[in-house]
Design an enzyme around this catalytic site. Structure first.
Site, mmCIF file in Angstrom:
data_model
loop_
_atom_site.group_PDB
_atom_site.id
_atom_site.type_symbol
_atom_site.label_atom_id
_atom_site.label_comp_id
_atom_site.label_asym_id
_atom_site.label_seq_id
_atom_site.Cartn_x
_atom_site.Cartn_y
_atom_site.Cartn_z
ATOM 1 N N LYS A 106 -5.698 -13.648 7.335
ATOM 2 C CA LYS A 106 -6.353 -13.077 6.148
ATOM 3 C C LYS A 106 -5.452 -13.266 4.942
ATOM 4 O O LYS A 106 -4.331 -12.775 4.898
ATOM 5 C CB LYS A 106 -6.642 -11.590 6.322
ATOM 6 C CG LYS A 106 -7.554 -11.092 5.185
ATOM 7 C CD LYS A 106 -7.537 -9.608 4.970
ATOM 8 C CE LYS A 106 -6.438 -9.122 4.075
ATOM 9 N NZ LYS A 106 -6.475 -9.650 2.685
ATOM 10 N N GLU A 165 11.624 -0.927 -5.201
ATOM 11 C CA GLU A 165 11.287 -2.332 -5.374
ATOM 12 C C GLU A 165 10.324 -2.469 -6.552
ATOM 13 O O GLU A 165 9.260 -1.860 -6.559
ATOM 14 C CB GLU A 165 10.625 -2.881 -4.101
ATOM 15 C CG GLU A 165 10.314 -4.347 -4.194
ATOM 16 C CD GLU A 165 9.788 -4.914 -2.883
ATOM 17 O OE1 GLU A 165 8.944 -4.265 -2.254
ATOM 18 O OE2 GLU A 165 10.236 -6.013 -2.512
HETATM 19 P P1 ADP Z 1 0.759 -5.675 -2.721
HETATM 20 O O1 ADP Z 1 0.904 -4.183 -2.850
HETATM 21 O O2 ADP Z 1 1.905 -6.395 -3.259
HETATM 22 O O3 ADP Z 1 -0.574 -6.218 -3.164
HETATM 23 P P2 ADP Z 1 0.120 -5.374 -0.004
HETATM 24 O O4 ADP Z 1 1.135 -5.004 0.976
HETATM 25 O O5 ADP Z 1 -0.839 -4.330 -0.497
HETATM 26 O O6 ADP Z 1 0.876 -6.016 -1.206
HETATM 27 O O7 ADP Z 1 -0.748 -6.595 0.509
HETATM 28 C C1 ADP Z 1 -0.322 -7.613 1.337
HETATM 29 C C2 ADP Z 1 -1.451 -7.999 2.257
HETATM 30 O O8 ADP Z 1 -1.827 -6.857 3.022
HETATM 31 C C3 ADP Z 1 -2.731 -8.466 1.556
HETATM 32 O O9 ADP Z 1 -3.322 -9.504 2.338
HETATM 33 C C4 ADP Z 1 -3.591 -7.227 1.588
HETATM 34 O O10 ADP Z 1 -4.979 -7.520 1.547
HETATM 35 C C5 ADP Z 1 -3.222 -6.638 2.924
HETATM 36 N N1 ADP Z 1 -3.476 -5.197 3.064
HETATM 37 C C6 ADP Z 1 -3.460 -4.249 2.101
HETATM 38 N N2 ADP Z 1 -3.759 -3.047 2.617
HETATM 39 C C7 ADP Z 1 -3.974 -3.214 3.945
HETATM 40 C C8 ADP Z 1 -4.301 -2.353 5.041
HETATM 41 N N3 ADP Z 1 -4.492 -1.045 4.867
HETATM 42 N N4 ADP Z 1 -4.410 -2.902 6.278
HETATM 43 C C9 ADP Z 1 -4.201 -4.206 6.472
HETATM 44 N N5 ADP Z 1 -3.913 -5.069 5.491
HETATM 45 C C10 ADP Z 1 -3.790 -4.602 4.243
#
Ligand code: ADP
Length: 497
Positions: free
Chosen positions: A189, A396
């Protein structure tokens, strides 16, 4: 059927066809619910296009495709052939370097020069793991003359791979290379901010000849598709790169579903330490690259800069001049070093930290404001006189912002550098070998760069101590994340009891 491609344009490629569907079973398809979402150009804040959104139902379909391939064609495929597919994919990525790099610049905002380097690294990673495919070996273990025991390194199964937006294609390569080399199948994904380049790579996956279902690429949101993947009962392993907050949610989802295996590469607040005897011009170049490369959107960014007192003032003054020389602007210009942040949300978060730093009393050496009037551009920002208790030294920021503080002794700096919940990377700048190795031994971080920074390589393991993650990516070490050991023990003599 809803369209699954669109004609787009970049200054480098002219017109090209961009896939916009979910890539499942080697075909681009619309999402079951017919939902789409917009992809924004961070340089202009304009919509580039829309792509299909995967929901839980699409995750089920993609996981079923990966399961079928894992139990069927992929199991019948020899390790040598797995390697050939990966090497072919690496070749196709190189052949399409301009297109992939241009799409990365368009969607993520990174400069075209850096995007080209990323694509080169992507091909390097995939080719390297292609080489590993037929070198995954077990052992014979001699326990006594009446038994014959051997171990096998077997694939884990269906891997759910969730990647971030800061290095869309590079993270794609880290997540497919070792998984595929070791015989797993994958549902990956992409991040909702940057779905485009992986969809072009998906087209190349088909062209490379991978059987349907081995690599599936879905576009969608973290809270929906990402959450469904990490909680899925038929996903055997989840690998995630992103924020520590989401890393915790993924572990929880794994724990409360089927206890799938988890590897995490999370945040950082990495120290970059400059001793009095360092080659100051070299150190400044690496510190500059350490924090401002990729607009500070690197989990390993050297965002805490510690300078020994003997050179502190000189360092700060020269570093300011160096940062001011970084060209910020249109990612498609070949001499641009820093493009926009990826999204409004990230822009706002970073500007919030800058305000925090000013309020807390740190000195703005340079930057601290928006760059230009359109796009999510932020000036390269340096704070000096930062103390350990300030948020800008602890949290961060994930943007072009670094905090500088002074130190006196080696003992003191090891303690201060380790004073963080994170432990991803670190840097040491000195001409003294003994200092370099002693400090490297003392730092609690997965990577220590000496007289350089941000120099990742596909042969070198990368990952975090403490809350920066678990497991290692790249190098031989990554293979362990994607294999499990089966011990087979056979009795040669008569019954024992
Ligand atoms: P940022 O905060 O820098 O956008 P994230 O850690 O939120 O980074 O996102 C990194 C990846 O994790 C993206 O592919 C995002 O769609 C996914 N993601 C965000 N929230 C969730 C969740 N609750 N479960 C699984 N994947 C997630």
């Amino acid at each position: 059927m809803a369209s699954v491609s669109v004609e787009l344009h970049t200054p480098i490629t002219g017109k090209f066809t961009q896939p916009t569907g979910l890539f499942i079973n080697n075909e681009f398809v619309p999402g079951v619910d017919g939902r789409t979402f917009e992809v924004i150009n961070p340089s202009t804040e304009e919509v580039i296009t829309s792509v299909h959104e995967a929901t839980e139902k699409d995750v089920d379909i993609a996981v079923a495709a990966a399961r079928k391939a894992f139990e069927g064609t992929w199991k019948q495929t020899t390790p040598e052939q797995r390697g050939k597919y990966l090497v072919k994919l690496a070749d196709l990525i190189e052949e399409n370097k301009d297109l992939l790099a241009a799409v990365e610049s368009l969607d993520n905002g990174k400069s075209i020069t850096m995007a080209r380097a990323d694509v080169g690294a992507v091909a390097g990673v995939i080719r390297y793991y292609g080489g590993w495919a037929d070198k995954i070996e077990g052992k014979v273990i001699d326990t006594n003359p009446d038994t014959f025991t051997y171990t096998k390194q077997e694939p884990i199964g269906v891997c759910g791979q969730i990647i971030p937006w800061n290095f869309p294609l590079l993270m794609f390569s880290w997540k497919i290379g070792p998984a595929i080399a070791t015989g797993n199948t994958v549902v990956i994904k992409t991040a909702e901010q940057t779905p485009l380049s992986a969809l072009i790579a998906a087209r190349l996956i088909k062209e490379a000849g991978f059987p349907p279902g081995v690599i599936n690429v879905i576009t969608g949101f973290g809270k929906i598709a990402g959450a469904a993947l990490s909680a899925h009962m038929d996903v055997d392993k989840v690998a995630f790169t992103g924020s520590t907050v989401v890393g915790r949610q993924i572990m929880k989802a794994a724990a409360s579903s089927n206890l799938k295996k988890v590897t995490l590469e999370l945040g950082g607040k990495s120290p970059n330490i400059i001793f009095n005897d360092a080659d100051i011009e070299n150190a400044i170049s690496w510190v500059n690259f350490g924090i401002f490369f990729n607009h500070g959107q690197c989990c390993c960014a050297g965002s805490r800069v510690y300078v020994q007192s003997g050179i502190y003032d000189k360092f700060v003054e020269r570093f300011k001049a160096r940062a001011l020389a970084n060209k910020v602007g249109d990612p498609f210009l070949p001499d641009t070093f820093q493009g926009p942040q990826v999204s409004q949300l990230q822009y706002d978060r970073i500007m919030g930290y800058i305000q925090e730093g000013k309020k807390a009393g740190a000195t703005v050496v340079t930057g601290g404001e928006r760059h230009g009037d359109k796009g999510y551009f932020i000036q390269p920002t340096i704070f000096s006189n930062v103390t350990e208790d300030m948020k800008i030294m602890q949290e961060e920021i994930f943007g072009p912002v670094c905090s500088i503080a002074k130190f006196d002794t080696e003992e003191e700096i090891i303690k201060t550098a380790n004073n963080s919940i994170y432990g991803l990377a670190s840097g040491i700048h000195t001409k003294d070998l003994n200092t370099a190795i002693r400090v490297a031994n003392g730092l609690r971080a997965g990577t220590v760069w000496i007289n350089q920074y941000n120099m990742l390589h596909h042969q070198i393991p990368f990952g975090g101590y403490k809350e920066s993650g678990m497991g290692r990516e790249l190098g031989e070490a990554a293979l362990a994340n994607y294999t499990q050991v089966k011990s087979v023990s056979m009795r040669l003599g008569n019954a024992l009891f």
